[in-house]
Design a protein around this motif. Structure first.
Motif, PDB file in Angstrom:
ATOM      1  N   ARG A 198       0.816  -1.211   0.000  1.00 22.25           N
ATOM      2  CA  ARG A 198       0.000   0.000   0.000  1.00 22.25           C
ATOM      3  C   ARG A 198       0.847   1.257   0.000  1.00 22.25           C
ATOM      4  O   ARG A 198       0.334   2.355  -0.139  1.00 22.25           O
ATOM      5  CB  ARG A 198      -0.885   0.027   1.248  1.00 22.25           C
ATOM      6  CG  ARG A 198      -1.723  -1.220   1.461  1.00 22.25           C
ATOM      7  CD  ARG A 198      -2.695  -1.412   0.309  1.00 22.25           C
ATOM      8  NE  ARG A 198      -3.643  -2.476   0.635  1.00 22.25           N
ATOM      9  CZ  ARG A 198      -4.707  -2.303   1.400  1.00 22.25           C
ATOM     10  NH1 ARG A 198      -4.968  -1.118   1.912  1.00 22.25           N
ATOM     11  NH2 ARG A 198      -5.507  -3.295   1.656  1.00 22.25           N
ATOM     12  N   THR A 199       2.128   1.057   0.276  1.00 19.82           N
ATOM     13  CA  THR A 199       3.009   2.231   0.341  1.00 19.82           C
ATOM     14  C   THR A 199       4.206   1.996  -0.574  1.00 19.82           C
ATOM     15  O   THR A 199       4.516   0.863  -0.933  1.00 19.82           O
ATOM     16  CB  THR A 199       3.533   2.476   1.777  1.00 19.82           C
ATOM     17  OG1 THR A 199       4.402   1.403   2.139  1.00 19.82           O
ATOM     18  CG2 THR A 199       2.406   2.586   2.791  1.00 19.82           C
ATOM     19  N   GLU A 200       4.845   3.094  -0.944  1.00 22.04           N
ATOM     20  CA  GLU A 200       6.084   2.999  -1.728  1.00 22.04           C
ATOM     21  C   GLU A 200       7.165   3.717  -0.956  1.00 22.04           C
ATOM     22  O   GLU A 200       6.944   4.825  -0.465  1.00 22.04           O
ATOM     23  CB  GLU A 200       5.941   3.753  -3.052  1.00 22.04           C
ATOM     24  CG  GLU A 200       4.987   3.167  -4.041  1.00 22.04           C
ATOM     25  CD  GLU A 200       4.718   4.178  -5.165  1.00 22.04           C
ATOM     26  OE1 GLU A 200       5.691   4.623  -5.820  1.00 22.04           O
ATOM     27  OE2 GLU A 200       3.542   4.542  -5.337  1.00 22.04           O
ATOM     28  N   THR A 201       8.330   3.085  -0.866  1.00 20.72           N
ATOM     29  CA  THR A 201       9.453   3.786  -0.247  1.00 20.72           C
ATOM     30  C   THR A 201      10.191   4.521  -1.360  1.00 20.72           C
ATOM     31  O   THR A 201      10.783   3.905  -2.244  1.00 20.72           O
ATOM     32  CB  THR A 201      10.362   2.793   0.482  1.00 20.72           C
ATOM     33  OG1 THR A 201       9.590   2.163   1.502  1.00 20.72           O
ATOM     34  CG2 THR A 201      11.548   3.501   1.129  1.00 20.72           C
ATOM     35  N   LEU A 202      10.100   5.840  -1.341  1.00 22.25           N
ATOM     36  CA  LEU A 202      10.674   6.630  -2.436  1.00 22.25           C
ATOM     37  C   LEU A 202      12.185   6.768  -2.283  1.00 22.25           C
ATOM     38  O   LEU A 202      12.918   6.864  -3.260  1.00 22.25           O
ATOM     39  CB  LEU A 202      10.031   8.017  -2.479  1.00 22.25           C
ATOM     40  CG  LEU A 202       8.495   8.058  -2.603  1.00 22.25           C
ATOM     41  CD1 LEU A 202       8.009   9.500  -2.666  1.00 22.25           C
ATOM     42  CD2 LEU A 202       8.028   7.289  -3.837  1.00 22.25           C
ATOM     43  N   LYS A 203      12.620   6.781  -1.026  1.00 21.48           N
ATOM     44  CA  LYS A 203      14.045   7.044  -0.791  1.00 21.48           C
ATOM     45  C   LYS A 203      14.407   6.597   0.615  1.00 21.48           C
ATOM     46  O   LYS A 203      13.587   6.696   1.534  1.00 21.48           O
ATOM     47  CB  LYS A 203      14.290   8.556  -0.920  1.00 21.48           C
ATOM     48  CG  LYS A 203      15.750   8.974  -0.958  1.00 21.48           C
ATOM     49  CD  LYS A 203      15.888  10.477  -1.197  1.00 21.48           C
ATOM     50  CE  LYS A 203      15.585  11.260   0.049  1.00 21.48           C
ATOM     51  NZ  LYS A 203      15.712  12.714  -0.102  1.00 21.48           N
ATOM     52  N   VAL A 204      15.626   6.093   0.771  1.00 18.20           N
ATOM     53  CA  VAL A 204      16.145   5.831   2.114  1.00 18.20           C
ATOM     54  C   VAL A 204      17.482   6.548   2.201  1.00 18.20           C
ATOM     55  O   VAL A 204      18.371   6.331   1.374  1.00 18.20           O
ATOM     56  CB  VAL A 204      16.309   4.314   2.376  1.00 18.20           C
ATOM     57  CG1 VAL A 204      16.942   4.076   3.748  1.00 18.20           C
ATOM     58  CG2 VAL A 204      14.952   3.609   2.300  1.00 18.20           C
ATOM     59  N   ALA A 205      17.605   7.434   3.172  1.00 18.65           N
ATOM     60  CA  ALA A 205      18.804   8.268   3.242  1.00 18.65           C
ATOM     61  C   ALA A 205      19.440   8.174   4.622  1.00 18.65           C
ATOM     62  O   ALA A 205      18.819   7.726   5.581  1.00 18.65           O
ATOM     63  CB  ALA A 205      18.432   9.720   2.949  1.00 18.65           C
ATOM     64  N   ILE A 231      16.652   7.258   7.199  1.00 20.47           N
ATOM     65  CA  ILE A 231      15.400   8.014   7.124  1.00 20.47           C
ATOM     66  C   ILE A 231      14.705   7.618   5.827  1.00 20.47           C
ATOM     67  O   ILE A 231      15.269   7.799   4.743  1.00 20.47           O
ATOM     68  CB  ILE A 231      15.671   9.544   7.109  1.00 20.47           C
ATOM     69  CG1 ILE A 231      16.573   9.967   8.273  1.00 20.47           C
ATOM     70  CG2 ILE A 231      14.348  10.332   7.097  1.00 20.47           C
ATOM     71  CD1 ILE A 231      15.972   9.832   9.650  1.00 20.47           C
ATOM     72  N   ALA A 232      13.514   7.053   5.951  1.00 17.78           N
ATOM     73  CA  ALA A 232      12.784   6.614   4.766  1.00 17.78           C
ATOM     74  C   ALA A 232      11.763   7.674   4.369  1.00 17.78           C
ATOM     75  O   ALA A 232      11.113   8.269   5.224  1.00 17.78           O
ATOM     76  CB  ALA A 232      12.082   5.292   5.054  1.00 17.78           C
ATOM     77  N   THR A 233      11.654   7.905   3.057  1.00 14.19           N
ATOM     78  CA  THR A 233      10.582   8.753   2.537  1.00 14.19           C
ATOM     79  C   THR A 233       9.524   7.817   1.978  1.00 14.19           C
ATOM     80  O   THR A 233       9.800   7.032   1.068  1.00 14.19           O
ATOM     81  CB  THR A 233      11.114   9.683   1.433  1.00 14.19           C
ATOM     82  OG1 THR A 233      12.220  10.407   1.969  1.00 14.19           O
ATOM     83  CG2 THR A 233      10.043  10.656   0.963  1.00 14.19           C
ATOM     84  N   VAL A 234       8.334   7.858   2.563  1.00 10.73           N
ATOM     85  CA  VAL A 234       7.311   6.867   2.255  1.00 10.73           C
ATOM     86  C   VAL A 234       6.065   7.545   1.692  1.00 10.73           C
ATOM     87  O   VAL A 234       5.585   8.542   2.236  1.00 10.73           O
ATOM     88  CB  VAL A 234       6.924   6.081   3.534  1.00 10.73           C
ATOM     89  CG1 VAL A 234       5.919   4.985   3.212  1.00 10.73           C
ATOM     90  CG2 VAL A 234       8.151   5.488   4.189  1.00 10.73           C
ATOM     91  N   LYS A 235       5.570   6.986   0.586  1.00  5.36           N
ATOM     92  CA  LYS A 235       4.356   7.506  -0.026  1.00  5.36           C
ATOM     93  C   LYS A 235       3.237   6.495   0.217  1.00  5.36           C
ATOM     94  O   LYS A 235       3.396   5.305  -0.041  1.00  5.36           O
ATOM     95  CB  LYS A 235       4.577   7.690  -1.526  1.00  5.36           C
ATOM     96  CG  LYS A 235       3.370   8.183  -2.298  1.00  5.36           C
ATOM     97  CD  LYS A 235       3.797   8.518  -3.734  1.00  5.36           C
ATOM     98  CE  LYS A 235       2.634   9.041  -4.549  1.00  5.36           C
ATOM     99  NZ  LYS A 235       1.753   7.987  -5.041  1.00  5.36           N
ATOM    100  N   SER A 236       2.119   6.977   0.717  1.00  2.00           N
ATOM    101  CA  SER A 236       0.981   6.097   0.957  1.00  2.00           C
ATOM    102  C   SER A 236       0.041   6.137  -0.234  1.00  2.00           C
ATOM    103  O   SER A 236      -0.346   7.205  -0.695  1.00  2.00           O
ATOM    104  CB  SER A 236       0.224   6.547   2.209  1.00  2.00           C
ATOM    105  OG  SER A 236      -1.056   5.935   2.233  1.00  2.00           O
ATOM    106  N   ASN A 237      -0.336   4.952  -0.735  1.00  2.00           N
ATOM    107  CA  ASN A 237      -1.300   4.893  -1.840  1.00  2.00           C
ATOM    108  C   ASN A 237      -2.702   4.531  -1.367  1.00  2.00           C
ATOM    109  O   ASN A 237      -3.601   4.329  -2.173  1.00  2.00           O
ATOM    110  CB  ASN A 237      -0.820   3.892  -2.895  1.00  2.00           C
ATOM    111  CG  ASN A 237       0.444   4.385  -3.586  1.00  2.00           C
ATOM    112  OD1 ASN A 237       0.586   5.582  -3.833  1.00  2.00           O
ATOM    113  ND2 ASN A 237       1.373   3.490  -3.855  1.00  2.00           N
ATOM    114  N   ASP A 238      -2.883   4.429  -0.042  1.00  2.00           N
ATOM    115  CA  ASP A 238      -4.222   4.183   0.489  1.00  2.00           C
ATOM    116  C   ASP A 238      -5.045   5.454   0.333  1.00  2.00           C
ATOM    117  O   ASP A 238      -4.518   6.568   0.389  1.00  2.00           O
ATOM    118  CB  ASP A 238      -4.144   3.814   1.973  1.00  2.00           C
ATOM    119  CG  ASP A 238      -3.702   2.371   2.193  1.00  2.00           C
ATOM    120  OD1 ASP A 238      -4.274   1.485   1.536  1.00  2.00           O
ATOM    121  OD2 ASP A 238      -2.798   2.149   3.008  1.00  2.00           O
TER     122      ASP A 238
END
Lengths: 249, 309
Positions: free
Chosen positions: A214-221, B133-140
């Motif tokens: 349901r989620t996408e991890t766009l980046k890990v920094a 640090i993760a940048t996470v996008k929710s598609n819900d």
């Protein structure tokens, strides 16, 4: 009563994790993997409940790659009676994990599901509570003490201001905090015995559970680095710096 | 789009975490509505109505809400969830307890512990004890989120004039019942909102030796914290614990005494503004994050420090 313990294979707590060059995740090649420490506490608690005569059977379940079998063998060596590996090469999100566990719970019909409060990789702290909601069961999260009597569980919980006690009708969910117990080490004879205990393997696709992400991890920094500080020689110098340079006292 | 924030409070006043969660909500598009579930908690509703950027405060008052269990918060939030695009709770033991139940009930993958709002569907959150640090996008279609207090500055608690409305309470679910609480009573500030924290580790040697730190804390108006090692050794209770699995803090000044600085501890305090480390082992990893390091025997220098302040 029967207890189901859910366990996760994670990067060992003592490994210093590194963000990968592609900034998509962390380095996992040649990294030591272990059972999530909170899951160890969950297994230990199940074993103690069995030793007290409260539990009669302990089923350990893990969702992960083939290698998660080793983690399940550890649980068997610690005292679980049988194990179920739900094979998935993709990392499942906690909602998907909770759905898979619900499926297993419906087949195994335990009176209690014990889980760690969080895994030390994703640090989500979600799966137990989600499973509770999906099953409509009560929960005692962040447990520091679990007592079972008269078809009820009394769970003392670690909360921000101290301790809270809740009473749960069974079946129920319990997630473990640090002080619940100190997990034992598996003895060599028990490690040998664990090899003969039953370990069932199921492919996640065969369960008919929606595990799509349901989620996408766009980046890990990397986190922002702190500037290097200085060493002071005396208490007087420290107080002077805090007063006049940092201006915090 | 409207965001619902579930307030953390003790029926008398809102906790600081409520105002940092509102701050995160105010960074999203649309209005912010705050839900206060409790008993005889009207004053909490009125207090929150004065905070910055709030459209409305909803108060659900019932006797079984006086000590909230997660199952009851879940049911209440679900009863009104339809009206909201985002549901936010503090990432405290209060919020962590019920938010995932709400998420699963709504068939949503929760985003835990956000430290930054990038857009209405994209957030930053620390993983691996803050080592990444993760940048996470929710598609819900709906988002359920817990907010790490140290990631946001609390909104102003004056100047707002939101309306306060009563909503009907849902029934007690009954699968879990509150029995009691043993709260740590302290005159000192609470760890997660303290301006200064004095923390002790295994190097303290015993619970009695924490008295030195308490003296220091009282001189500085500070809270007292501890590393997991000190909690595991039984020196202090678990609610003192700062770290990956304890409390996440970011005070103006953090003084780490006899703490080696395991990554799990650093995860809980490395966003502090100024860090002081006092340890006799000059190789201790805590010195890598310290602004001011003092390599010395704590039993000698803490009394000196108490004298000097």
């Amino acid at each position: 009563m029967k207890i189901l313990v859910a366990i996760k294979r994670v990067i060992d707590a003592n490994v210093k994790v590194r963000v990968n060059a592609e900034n998509t995740g962390v380095e996992t090649a040649n990294v030591k993997m272990s059972m999530n420490p909170f899951c160890e506490i969950a297994v230990e608690e199940a074993v103690r409940l069995k030793e007290q005569g409260v539990a009669t059977e302990i089923v350990a379940v893990s969702i992960g790659p083939q290698q998660a079998q080793e983690t399940l063998r550890t649980a068997l060596a610690l005292g679980a009676d049988k194990a179920i590996l739900v094979k998935s090469d993709d990392d499942l999100e906690s909602l998907a994990v909770a759905k898979v566990l619900k499926n297993i719970v419906e087949k195994e019909e335990p009176q209690m599901v014990l889980l760690g409060k969080q895994s030390i990789d994703s640090d989500n702290n979600q799966t137990g509570q989600m499973l509770g909601a999906l099953l409509g069961w009560g929960q005692g999260t962040f447990a520091s003490e679990v007592k079972v009597a008269d078809g009820k569980a009394q769970v003392t919980r670690e909360i921000d201001g101290g301790l809270q006690t809740v009473e749960l009708g069974l079946p129920a969910i319990v997630t473990t905090d640090l002080r619940l117990n100190e997990p034992r080490f598996a003895s060599l004879p028990n490690i040998m015995k664990a090899k003969r205990k039953p370990l069932e393997e199921i492919a996640v696709a065969d369960l008919g559970v929606d595990v799509a992400p349901r989620t996408e991890t766009l980046k890990v920094a990397n986190p922002p680095a702190r500037q290097e500080g200085i060493k002071v020689e005396t208490v007087a110098e420290l107080v002077e710096k805090l007063k006049n340079e940092a201006k915090v006292i | 789009m409207t965001t619902l924030v579930i307030a953390e409070h003790n029926n008398e006043q809102a906790q600081a975490s409520t105002f940092t969660t509102i701050a995160a909500a105010n960074q999203l598009s649309g209005d912010t509505v705050v839900l206060v579930a409790g008993h005889n908690c009207q004053t909490v509703g009125e207090q929150i109505a004065k905070a910055e950027g709030i459209a409305k405060v909803l108060v659900a008052d019932a006797e079984h809400f006086s000590n909230l269990v997660a199952e009851d918060v879940e049911k209440l939030v679900i009863s009104i969830a339809e009206d909201y695009s985002h549901i936010l709770a503090p990432a405290s033991t209060f919020g962590k307890n019920f938010a995932p139940r709400v998420a699963a009930n709504l068939d949503v993958q929760q985003i835990s512990d956000i430290t930054k709002v990038e857009s209405d569907d994209t957030f930053e959150r620390p993983v691996y004890a803050g080592n990444a640090i993760a940048t996470v996008k929710s598609n819900d279609s709906k988002k359920v989120i817990t907010v790490r207090s140290t990631g946001f500055d609390a909104v102003a608690q004056e100047g707002g004039s939101a309306s306060v409305e009563s909503i009907s309470a849902t029934d007690h679910v009954g699968t879990a019942n509150y029995v009691g609480e043993e709260l740590t009573v302290s005159e000192r500030p609470e760890l997660t909102s303290a301006r200064v924290i004095v923390s002790g580790g295994r190097g303290m040697g015993s619970g009695e030796n924490f008295e030195m730190l308490e003296t220091l804390a009282d001189k500085l108006g500070a809270a007292v914290g501890a590393s997991r090692a000190a909690v595991d050794a039984g020196f202090v209770p678990n609610d003192y614990q700062v770290g990956q699995t304890g409390k996440i803090v970011a005070p103006e000044l953090y003084i780490a005494v006899g703490i080696s600085g395991a990554i799990q501890h650093l995860a809980g305090m490395k966003d502090s503004k100024v860090i002081v480390a006092i340890n006799k082992d000059e190789e201790a990893p805590i010195f890598q994050v310290a602004d001011y390091g003092l390599v010395a025997d704590l039993f000698k220098v803490i009394p000196e420090l108490n004298e000097a302040l």
